[in-house]
Write an enzyme that holds these catalytic residues in place. Structure first.
Site, PDB file in Angstrom:
ATOM      1  N   GLU A 249       0.819  -1.204   0.000  1.00 34.71           N
ATOM      2  CA  GLU A 249       0.000   0.000   0.000  1.00 34.71           C
ATOM      3  C   GLU A 249       0.860   1.263   0.000  1.00 34.71           C
ATOM      4  O   GLU A 249       1.973   1.263   0.515  1.00 34.71           O
ATOM      5  CB  GLU A 249      -0.894   0.007   1.245  1.00 34.71           C
ATOM      6  CG  GLU A 249      -1.996  -1.016   1.117  1.00 34.71           C
ATOM      7  CD  GLU A 249      -2.807  -1.140   2.388  1.00 34.71           C
ATOM      8  OE1 GLU A 249      -4.024  -1.004   2.300  1.00 34.71           O
ATOM      9  OE2 GLU A 249      -2.231  -1.359   3.445  1.00 34.71           O
TER      10      GLU A 249
ATOM     11  N   CYS B  84       3.759   8.475   0.536  1.00 37.10           N
ATOM     12  CA  CYS B  84       4.320   7.573   1.543  1.00 37.10           C
ATOM     13  C   CYS B  84       4.429   6.194   0.895  1.00 37.10           C
ATOM     14  O   CYS B  84       3.403   5.622   0.520  1.00 37.10           O
ATOM     15  CB  CYS B  84       3.384   7.556   2.755  1.00 37.10           C
ATOM     16  SG  CYS B  84       3.851   6.364   4.015  1.00 37.10           S
TER      17      CYS B  84
ATOM     18  N   CYS C  41       7.331  -7.005   7.161  1.00 42.01           N
ATOM     19  CA  CYS C  41       8.537  -6.482   7.830  1.00 42.01           C
ATOM     20  C   CYS C  41       8.995  -7.495   8.870  1.00 42.01           C
ATOM     21  O   CYS C  41       8.170  -8.106   9.555  1.00 42.01           O
ATOM     22  CB  CYS C  41       8.207  -5.147   8.515  1.00 42.01           C
ATOM     23  SG  CYS C  41       9.628  -4.419   9.373  1.00 42.01           S
TER      24      CYS C  41
ATOM     25  N   CYS D  95       7.522  -4.990  15.377  1.00 32.50           N
ATOM     26  CA  CYS D  95       7.028  -4.121  16.455  1.00 32.50           C
ATOM     27  C   CYS D  95       5.578  -4.523  16.765  1.00 32.50           C
ATOM     28  O   CYS D  95       4.752  -4.611  15.850  1.00 32.50           O
ATOM     29  CB  CYS D  95       7.087  -2.652  16.031  1.00 32.50           C
ATOM     30  SG  CYS D  95       8.726  -2.167  15.451  1.00 32.50           S
TER      31      CYS D  95
ATOM     32  N   CYS E 161       2.342  -2.580  15.412  1.00 30.66           N
ATOM     33  CA  CYS E 161       2.306  -2.230  13.990  1.00 30.66           C
ATOM     34  C   CYS E 161       1.691  -3.348  13.158  1.00 30.66           C
ATOM     35  O   CYS E 161       2.078  -4.521  13.301  1.00 30.66           O
ATOM     36  CB  CYS E 161       3.748  -1.945  13.534  1.00 30.66           C
ATOM     37  SG  CYS E 161       3.927  -1.823  11.751  1.00 30.66           S
TER      38      CYS E 161
ATOM     39  N   GLY F 166       7.347  -1.942   5.766  1.00 34.29           N
ATOM     40  CA  GLY F 166       8.719  -2.430   5.644  1.00 34.29           C
ATOM     41  C   GLY F 166       9.766  -1.560   6.308  1.00 34.29           C
ATOM     42  O   GLY F 166       9.509  -0.408   6.664  1.00 34.29           O
ATOM     43  N   GLU F 167      10.939  -2.146   6.496  1.00 33.41           N
ATOM     44  CA  GLU F 167      12.079  -1.438   7.078  1.00 33.41           C
ATOM     45  C   GLU F 167      13.033  -1.085   5.926  1.00 33.41           C
ATOM     46  O   GLU F 167      13.742  -1.955   5.407  1.00 33.41           O
ATOM     47  CB  GLU F 167      12.760  -2.342   8.118  1.00 33.41           C
ATOM     48  CG  GLU F 167      14.113  -1.875   8.612  1.00 33.41           C
ATOM     49  CD  GLU F 167      14.160  -0.411   9.036  1.00 33.41           C
ATOM     50  OE1 GLU F 167      13.371   0.013   9.883  1.00 33.41           O
ATOM     51  OE2 GLU F 167      15.019   0.331   8.484  1.00 33.41           O
TER      52      GLU F 167
ATOM     53  N   SER G 150      12.579   6.484   6.882  1.00 31.29           N
ATOM     54  CA  SER G 150      12.246   6.229   8.280  1.00 31.29           C
ATOM     55  C   SER G 150      12.761   4.844   8.660  1.00 31.29           C
ATOM     56  O   SER G 150      12.529   3.869   7.946  1.00 31.29           O
ATOM     57  CB  SER G 150      10.723   6.289   8.452  1.00 31.29           C
ATOM     58  OG  SER G 150      10.357   5.925   9.762  1.00 31.29           O
TER      59      SER G 150
ATOM     60  N   LEU H  24      11.661   6.070  17.466  1.00 30.86           N
ATOM     61  CA  LEU H  24      12.241   5.900  18.802  1.00 30.86           C
ATOM     62  C   LEU H  24      11.282   5.128  19.722  1.00 30.86           C
ATOM     63  O   LEU H  24      11.613   4.053  20.203  1.00 30.86           O
ATOM     64  CB  LEU H  24      12.566   7.286  19.371  1.00 30.86           C
ATOM     65  CG  LEU H  24      13.291   7.329  20.702  1.00 30.86           C
ATOM     66  CD1 LEU H  24      14.666   6.701  20.594  1.00 30.86           C
ATOM     67  CD2 LEU H  24      13.415   8.783  21.199  1.00 30.86           C
ATOM     68  N   HIS H  25      10.161   5.695  20.016  1.00 31.28           N
ATOM     69  CA  HIS H  25       9.058   5.082  20.770  1.00 31.28           C
ATOM     70  C   HIS H  25       9.338   4.748  22.228  1.00 31.28           C
ATOM     71  O   HIS H  25       8.400   4.417  22.963  1.00 31.28           O
ATOM     72  CB  HIS H  25       8.516   3.826  20.075  1.00 31.28           C
ATOM     73  CG  HIS H  25       8.105   4.041  18.654  1.00 31.28           C
ATOM     74  ND1 HIS H  25       7.443   5.163  18.236  1.00 31.28           N
ATOM     75  CD2 HIS H  25       8.279   3.275  17.545  1.00 31.28           C
ATOM     76  CE1 HIS H  25       7.227   5.086  16.931  1.00 31.28           C
ATOM     77  NE2 HIS H  25       7.724   3.952  16.484  1.00 31.28           N
TER      78      HIS H  25
ATOM     79  N   ASN I 229      -2.254   4.713  16.218  1.00 38.97           N
ATOM     80  CA  ASN I 229      -3.419   4.179  15.508  1.00 38.97           C
ATOM     81  C   ASN I 229      -3.680   2.787  16.054  1.00 38.97           C
ATOM     82  O   ASN I 229      -2.769   1.954  16.067  1.00 38.97           O
ATOM     83  CB  ASN I 229      -3.124   4.066  14.012  1.00 38.97           C
ATOM     84  CG  ASN I 229      -2.933   5.430  13.392  1.00 38.97           C
ATOM     85  OD1 ASN I 229      -3.801   6.284  13.498  1.00 38.97           O
ATOM     86  ND2 ASN I 229      -1.796   5.639  12.766  1.00 38.97           N
TER      87      ASN I 229
ATOM     88  N   CYS J   9       0.322   5.710   8.921  1.00 34.61           N
ATOM     89  CA  CYS J   9       1.503   4.860   9.082  1.00 34.61           C
ATOM     90  C   CYS J   9       1.249   3.779  10.116  1.00 34.61           C
ATOM     91  O   CYS J   9       0.627   4.012  11.132  1.00 34.61           O
ATOM     92  CB  CYS J   9       2.687   5.696   9.531  1.00 34.61           C
ATOM     93  SG  CYS J   9       3.318   6.720   8.205  1.00 34.61           S
TER      94      CYS J   9
HETATM   95  N1  SAH Z   1       9.898   0.485   9.367  1.00 35.70           N
HETATM   96  C1  SAH Z   1      10.149   1.862   9.383  1.00 35.70           C
HETATM   97  C2  SAH Z   1       9.263   2.656   8.445  1.00 35.70           C
HETATM   98  C3  SAH Z   1       7.838   2.245   8.335  1.00 35.70           C
HETATM   99  S1  SAH Z   1       6.826   2.444   9.761  1.00 35.70           S
HETATM  100  C4  SAH Z   1      10.058   2.405  10.787  1.00 35.70           C
HETATM  101  O1  SAH Z   1       9.627   1.688  11.677  1.00 35.70           O
HETATM  102  O2  SAH Z   1      10.470   3.537  10.972  1.00 35.70           O
HETATM  103  C5  SAH Z   1       6.476   4.188   9.737  1.00 35.70           C
HETATM  104  C6  SAH Z   1       6.172   4.803  11.104  1.00 35.70           C
HETATM  105  O3  SAH Z   1       4.885   4.390  11.590  1.00 35.70           O
HETATM  106  C7  SAH Z   1       7.169   4.388  12.177  1.00 35.70           C
HETATM  107  O4  SAH Z   1       7.537   5.503  12.944  1.00 35.70           O
HETATM  108  C8  SAH Z   1       6.352   3.416  12.984  1.00 35.70           C
HETATM  109  O5  SAH Z   1       6.868   3.223  14.244  1.00 35.70           O
HETATM  110  C9  SAH Z   1       4.994   4.049  12.964  1.00 35.70           C
HETATM  111  N2  SAH Z   1       3.899   3.170  13.351  1.00 35.70           N
HETATM  112  C10 SAH Z   1       3.821   1.837  13.209  1.00 35.70           C
HETATM  113  N3  SAH Z   1       2.663   1.370  13.706  1.00 35.70           N
HETATM  114  C11 SAH Z   1       1.985   2.439  14.166  1.00 35.70           C
HETATM  115  C12 SAH Z   1       0.711   2.601  14.788  1.00 35.70           C
HETATM  116  N4  SAH Z   1      -0.091   1.570  15.028  1.00 35.70           N
HETATM  117  N5  SAH Z   1       0.343   3.855  15.122  1.00 35.70           N
HETATM  118  C13 SAH Z   1       1.155   4.909  14.871  1.00 35.70           C
HETATM  119  N6  SAH Z   1       2.349   4.817  14.280  1.00 35.70           N
HETATM  120  C14 SAH Z   1       2.777   3.600  13.946  1.00 35.70           C
HETATM  121 FE1  SF4 Z   2       8.386  -1.850  13.182  1.00 31.82          FE
HETATM  122 FE2  SF4 Z   2       8.440  -0.172  11.048  1.00 31.82          FE
HETATM  123 FE3  SF4 Z   2       8.562  -2.823  10.689  1.00 31.82          FE
HETATM  124 FE4  SF4 Z   2       6.292  -1.724  11.537  1.00 31.82          FE
HETATM  125  S1  SF4 Z   2       7.254  -1.387   9.566  1.00 31.82           S
HETATM  126  S2  SF4 Z   2       7.270  -3.620  12.343  1.00 31.82           S
HETATM  127  S3  SF4 Z   2       7.058  -0.063  12.832  1.00 31.82           S
HETATM  128  S4  SF4 Z   2      10.066  -1.585  11.765  1.00 31.82           S
END
Ligand code: SAH
Ligand code: SF4
Length: 369
Positions: A108, A127, A134, A138, A141, A187-188, A219, A243-244, A318, A361
């Site tokens: 997407e 985006c 991925c 996390c 996500c 994805g990362e 990112s 960071l989170h 989200n 995101c």
């Molecule tokens: N994998 C990379 C880029 C894609 S994720 C990364 O993690 O940076 C893009 C952003 O969305 C990241 O900052 C991620 O932590 C955030 N994200 C993932 N799940 C989310 C959610 N449920 N609510 C808000 N932000 C989220």
């Molecule tokens: Fe974590 Fe980014 Fe991969 Fe989602 S897309 S699992 S936030 S690294």
């Protein structure tokens, strides 16, 4: 009798086995046309069609000789990414497209249009995804819940931008251009460094898409050695770090790649990026109720980033089905923001664009199977 076994038969040239045209740099295109005995400038013409006029069908590349158009059609894969669905929200300002990949499910991408205001020019940000699924995992996500299916090719990454470039021309007129690209979809990106970098080069090159490197942001969840590699590259793309959490204990759980690259190493890699690029790093922080949103944690975040050219972007979480994490209530987000600002660190709260269509995101892939 001379009997050919099946494996000795010449393979039939399927479309998928031909080189994809979108995703080739002008240097690659030149090598291709020259290997066919064509002059090098044909590569520039093809690049203009693909990357500036968003025409992928060789038959429509009018300034190419017929023999070259035919050869491109026969020997390269010219299929653009085709959307399965596209949905608009925010009064038509946000568009989300779902693309089907022939072998690996779906990805997407989201286009967010920001009209011009007194303070800023109009922005059209795409985006894009860099992988299908991925591997980082996390737990908050939607993409992370899928696991990794495969890396996207450079052509598939650039193709998402080209798709929306073409749509923009339809929606806003010929002159409307994508102004920014963020690799914040599925994805990362730094785990697919080679293809992502090739895509960045195509997005940046003046004879290809022609987007300034500063308008492209990657990112990452924090692959420290790859951040150092990024810092050493000549094109200075923007860096956002997810960071989170301000402590290793918590971050080990929320962003599991932290078990490998601890916060001290991550921040050190960011210092190197700032020293080499003189660009500020943006730290993303998704606010999770009673998990990472206390005032004490805000002060810890500020302490961690002390002395670093940094910006903190708070993201209202989200909610993702199947995830135990809940969003932080709004007043607490504001209090967290103020606590960070007290330390002289710039801190904003991300607007929830695209939320209505789960294009936000981290929710990509969540609702459409
Ligand atoms: N994998 C990379 C880029 C894609 S994720 C990364 O993690 O940076 C893009 C952003 O969305 C990241 O900052 C991620 O932590 C955030 N994200 C993932 N799940 C989310 C959610 N449920 N609510 C808000 N932000 C989220
Ligand atoms: Fe974590 Fe980014 Fe991969 Fe989602 S897309 S699992 S936030 S690294």
């Amino acid at each position: 009798m001379n009997v050919l076994s099946l494996s000795q038969l010449p393979a039939r040239s399927t479309v998928a086995s031909r080189p994809a045209l979108v995703g080739l740099t002008t240097v690659d295109l030149r090598a291709l046309v020259e290997s066919w005995g064509e002059p090098g400038y044909r590569a520039d013409q093809i690049a203009r069609w693909l990357y500036q006029r968003f025409v992928f069908e060789p038959g429509e590349m009018r300034d190419l000789p017929l023999r070259l158009r035919e050869r491109l059609a026969a020997e390269t894969d010219v299929r653009p990414l085709e959307p399965v669905t596209e949905r608009a929200t925010d009064g038509g300002l946000t568009h989300k497209a779902l693309f089907r990949l022939p072998d690996a499910g779906q990805i997407e991408s989201v286009l967010m249009r920001y009209p011009a205001s007194d303070r800023s020019r109009a922005r059209r940000t795409v985006c894009v995804s860099s992988q299908v699924g991925c591997a980082v995992g996390c737990p908050f996500c939607a993409t992370g819940m899928l696991g990794l299916k495969r890396n996207l090719t450079a052509g598939e990454i650039v193709g998402q931008v080209l798709y929306f470039s073409r749509r923009l021309a339809e929606v806003e007129g010929e002159d409307a251009r994508v102004t920014n690209v963020v690799l914040m979809g599925e994805g990362e990106p730094l785990a697919n460094f080679r293809n992502v970098w090739q895509a960045v080069e195509i997005l940046n090159a003046a004879d290809a898409v022609g987007l300034g490197a500063r308008r492209v942001t990657i990112s990452t969840s924090g692959l420290a050695p790859r951040i150092r590699e990024l810092a050493a590259r000549p094109l200075q793309v923007g860096l956002a770090v997810s960071l989170h959490a301000p402590t290793d204990d918590l971050r080990d759980r929320l962003v599991p790649v932290n078990r490998k690259y601890k916060l001290a190493e991550l921040v050190d890699a960011c210092r190197e990026y700032v020293a080499k690029t003189h660009r500020r790093v943006s730290f993303e922080y998704a606010m999770m109720r009673d998990v990472n949103d206390s005032l004490a944690q805000a002060h810890q975040v500020a302490g961690l980033l002390d002395g670093l050219l940094a910006h903190v972007n708070l993201i209202p979480l989200n909610h993702v089905d199947g995830s135990p994490f809940e969003p932080t209530p709004w007043p607490r987000i504001r209090a967290f923001q103020r606590a960070i600002q007290e330390h002289g660190i710039s801190c904003t709260v991300r607007s929830e664009r695209g939320d209505e269509i789960s294009g936000a995101c981290g929710q990509l892939h969540a609702r459409i199977g």
